[in-house]
Design a protein around this motif. Structure first.
Motif, mmCIF file in Angstrom:
data_model
loop_
_atom_site.group_PDB
_atom_site.id
_atom_site.type_symbol
_atom_site.label_atom_id
_atom_site.label_comp_id
_atom_site.label_asym_id
_atom_site.label_seq_id
_atom_site.Cartn_x
_atom_site.Cartn_y
_atom_site.Cartn_z
ATOM 1 N N ASN A 82 0.840 -1.097 -0.260
ATOM 2 C CA ASN A 82 -0.009 -0.109 -0.127
ATOM 3 C C ASN A 82 0.890 1.365 -0.008
ATOM 4 O OD1 ASN A 82 -2.333 1.539 0.213
ATOM 5 N ND2 ASN A 82 -2.238 1.690 2.325
ATOM 6 N N ARG A 83 1.511 1.707 -1.103
ATOM 7 C CA ARG A 83 2.471 2.591 -1.057
ATOM 8 C C ARG A 83 2.169 3.379 -2.306
ATOM 9 N NH1 ARG A 83 8.368 0.421 -0.742
ATOM 10 N NH2 ARG A 83 8.748 2.712 -1.265
ATOM 11 N N ALA A 84 2.009 4.713 -2.556
ATOM 12 C CA ALA A 84 1.621 5.315 -3.600
ATOM 13 C C ALA A 84 2.583 5.183 -4.632
ATOM 14 C CB ALA A 84 1.585 6.849 -3.391
ATOM 15 N N SER A 85 4.028 5.138 -4.375
ATOM 16 C CA SER A 85 4.794 4.816 -5.521
ATOM 17 C C SER A 85 4.709 3.652 -6.414
ATOM 18 C CB SER A 85 6.105 4.933 -5.070
ATOM 19 O OG SER A 85 6.283 3.882 -3.900
ATOM 20 N N HIS B 177 1.724 2.200 -6.882
ATOM 21 C CA HIS B 177 0.578 2.441 -7.638
ATOM 22 C C HIS B 177 0.866 3.198 -8.765
ATOM 23 C CE1 HIS B 177 -2.398 -0.241 -5.333
ATOM 24 N NE2 HIS B 177 -1.654 0.286 -4.475
ATOM 25 N N LEU B 178 1.627 4.361 -8.463
ATOM 26 C CA LEU B 178 2.170 5.178 -9.399
ATOM 27 C C LEU B 178 3.021 4.449 -10.565
ATOM 28 C CD1 LEU B 178 2.232 7.933 -10.546
ATOM 29 C CD2 LEU B 178 4.562 8.219 -9.383
ATOM 30 N N PHE B 179 3.732 3.541 -10.158
ATOM 31 C CA PHE B 179 4.157 2.558 -11.308
ATOM 32 C C PHE B 179 3.309 1.981 -12.128
ATOM 33 C CE2 PHE B 179 6.290 -1.332 -12.600
ATOM 34 C CZ PHE B 179 7.162 -1.039 -13.270
ATOM 35 N N ILE B 180 2.178 1.360 -11.352
ATOM 36 C CA ILE B 180 1.367 0.443 -12.087
ATOM 37 C C ILE B 180 0.391 1.336 -13.011
ATOM 38 C CG2 ILE B 180 -0.957 -0.600 -11.916
ATOM 39 C CD1 ILE B 180 0.279 -1.636 -9.021
ATOM 40 N N LEU B 181 0.432 2.683 -12.526
ATOM 41 C CA LEU B 181 -0.571 3.607 -13.490
ATOM 42 C C LEU B 181 0.296 3.955 -14.869
ATOM 43 C CD1 LEU B 181 -2.144 6.269 -10.925
ATOM 44 C CD2 LEU B 181 -3.105 4.339 -12.169
ATOM 45 N N LEU B 182 1.616 4.002 -14.641
ATOM 46 C CA LEU B 182 2.597 4.258 -15.540
ATOM 47 C C LEU B 182 2.599 3.163 -16.648
ATOM 48 C CD1 LEU B 182 5.545 6.114 -14.118
ATOM 49 C CD2 LEU B 182 3.493 7.067 -15.200
ATOM 50 N N LEU B 183 2.155 1.714 -16.009
ATOM 51 C CA LEU B 183 2.235 0.494 -16.919
ATOM 52 C C LEU B 183 1.047 0.497 -17.624
ATOM 53 C CD1 LEU B 183 3.722 -2.286 -14.585
ATOM 54 C CD2 LEU B 183 4.852 -1.287 -16.659
ATOM 55 N N LEU C 259 -3.081 11.551 -7.729
ATOM 56 C CA LEU C 259 -2.691 10.623 -6.883
ATOM 57 C C LEU C 259 -1.574 11.539 -6.323
ATOM 58 C CD1 LEU C 259 -1.453 7.228 -8.018
ATOM 59 C CD2 LEU C 259 0.389 8.557 -6.949
ATOM 60 N N LEU C 260 -0.636 12.261 -6.838
ATOM 61 C CA LEU C 260 0.359 13.051 -6.064
ATOM 62 C C LEU C 260 -0.382 14.050 -4.872
ATOM 63 C CD1 LEU C 260 2.669 13.973 -9.112
ATOM 64 C CD2 LEU C 260 2.839 12.049 -7.423
ATOM 65 N N ARG D 286 0.538 13.293 -1.079
ATOM 66 C CA ARG D 286 1.512 14.440 -0.779
ATOM 67 C C ARG D 286 0.548 15.540 0.063
ATOM 68 N NH1 ARG D 286 6.215 12.344 -0.836
ATOM 69 N NH2 ARG D 286 6.622 11.398 -3.007
ATOM 70 N N ALA D 287 -0.469 16.134 -0.646
ATOM 71 C CA ALA D 287 -1.063 17.170 -0.027
ATOM 72 C C ALA D 287 -2.066 16.675 1.193
ATOM 73 C CB ALA D 287 -1.794 18.049 -0.769
ATOM 74 N N MET D 288 -2.729 15.635 0.840
ATOM 75 C CA MET D 288 -3.797 15.112 1.784
ATOM 76 C C MET D 288 -3.378 14.175 2.705
ATOM 77 S SD MET D 288 -5.945 17.347 0.708
ATOM 78 C CE MET D 288 -7.455 16.510 1.872
ATOM 79 N N LYS D 289 -2.161 13.633 2.665
ATOM 80 C CA LYS D 289 -1.623 12.570 3.480
ATOM 81 C C LYS D 289 -2.403 11.397 3.331
ATOM 82 C CE LYS D 289 1.670 15.704 4.548
ATOM 83 N NZ LYS D 289 3.038 15.706 3.805
ATOM 84 N N TYR D 290 -2.920 10.972 2.295
ATOM 85 C CA TYR D 290 -3.804 9.872 2.273
ATOM 86 C C TYR D 290 -2.800 8.569 2.553
ATOM 87 C CZ TYR D 290 -6.832 6.073 0.454
ATOM 88 O OH TYR D 290 -7.509 4.818 0.317
ATOM 89 N N ALA D 291 -3.358 7.710 3.529
ATOM 90 C CA ALA D 291 -2.608 6.337 4.164
ATOM 91 C C ALA D 291 -3.347 5.123 4.081
ATOM 92 C CB ALA D 291 -2.133 6.761 5.502
#
Length: 266
Positions: free
Chosen positions: A3-6, A8-14, A56-57, A61-66
């Motif tokens: 559960n890391r944003a990075s 899922h960001l990589f998955i979005l790029l895929l 996603l960013l 980053r701004a909303m600190k979604y965890a």
């Protein structure tokens, strides 16, 4: 899945990479069948991933979604699949043709001619009454007979397929920001039934402005009413969930179920 944003960001790029491959494949398949889909529309669709990545960013980053990112990534995956299918569907002249049988026959004839040009030698072509040309390669297309798309940048800027997703992204960001505020959540909980009744307003507007079963950017009339309906439903459940858990013979009190029944009838 971590559960890391990075991650899922990589998955979005895929997903974006797979989407690009899909658009290239659809364009080539269309050229083989004698028509060229809009490149402007394809670029528009791919640019929609920019606000998706920015969301996603912003959340991380701004909303600190965890919380879990799986739902967000799954939604984008379904969005990508639907967008690719729509591009394939709306780019096909057969879809918008009044005589679909004729349009389908034209594509079939184009495939036949391409097969002949690719695999028949000059002698066979001459026997068939065709120009005795040499066999064509895989990448040779009859540029003169290809039907070009008339979709322009002006069409993109005024298309509902452009503004509806952008509005949805903005609405998602605003809704998430509001749901992080305790005062807004208390307001929804206290006035949940009024919010449900307010569902009738966008529903009535959609029905009044609908044409051929579609309204507000090719949406079905009941789609605009889903948001206040679900919001009110969540508010009622939040207010009565403790009472609903106290059952008698496996059934909750009628006074606690009645608001849900009335909301469903509305």
């Amino acid at each position: 899945m971590k559960n890391r944003a990075s991650t899922h960001l990589f998955i979005l790029l895929l997903i974006v990479a797979c989407e690009i491959v899909g658009y290239v494949a659809l364009r080539r398949a269309a050229l083989i069948r004698g028509f060229e889909p809009s490149m402007i529309g394809a670029v528009r669709d791919l640019l929609l991933y920019v606000p998706i990545v920015l969301l996603l960013l912003w959340l991380s980053r701004a909303m600190k979604y965890a919380g879990s990112w799986t739902l967000y990534t799954a939604a984008i995956l379904l969005f990508s699949m639907g967008m690719l299918v729509q591009y394939r569907l709306y780019s096909d002249p057969e879809y918008g043709s009044r005589n679909k049988a004729e349009a389908r026959a034209e594509k079939t004839q184009t495939l036949r001619i391409r097969y002949i040009n690719k695999y028949y030698d000059a002698e066979k072509k001459q026997l068939m009454g065709l120009p005795p040309t040499a066999p064509q390669s895989e990448d040779d297309f009859d540029q003169e007979s290809i039907r070009r798309s008339d979709f322009t940048i002006a069409n993109v800027l005024t298309s509902s397929f452009t503004w509806v997703p952008i509005f949805a992204f903005i609405a998602f960001a605003v809704a998430y920001w509001l749901c992080t505020r305790d005062d807004f959540l208390m307001l929804v909980q206290r006035h949940s039934f009024v919010i449900v009744l307010a569902t009738l307003i966008p529903l009535a507007l959609a029905v009044a402005t609908s044409s051929a079963g579609k309204a507000l950017g090719n949406m079905t009339p009941w789609e605009p009413s889903k948001i206040p309906f679900l919001l009110g439903f969540a508010g009622i459940l939040t207010q009565y969930y403790r009472e609903l858990a106290r059952t008698y013979w496996g059934l909750p009190k009628t006074s606690n179920v009645l608001p849900l029944v009335v909301m469903g009838m509305v």
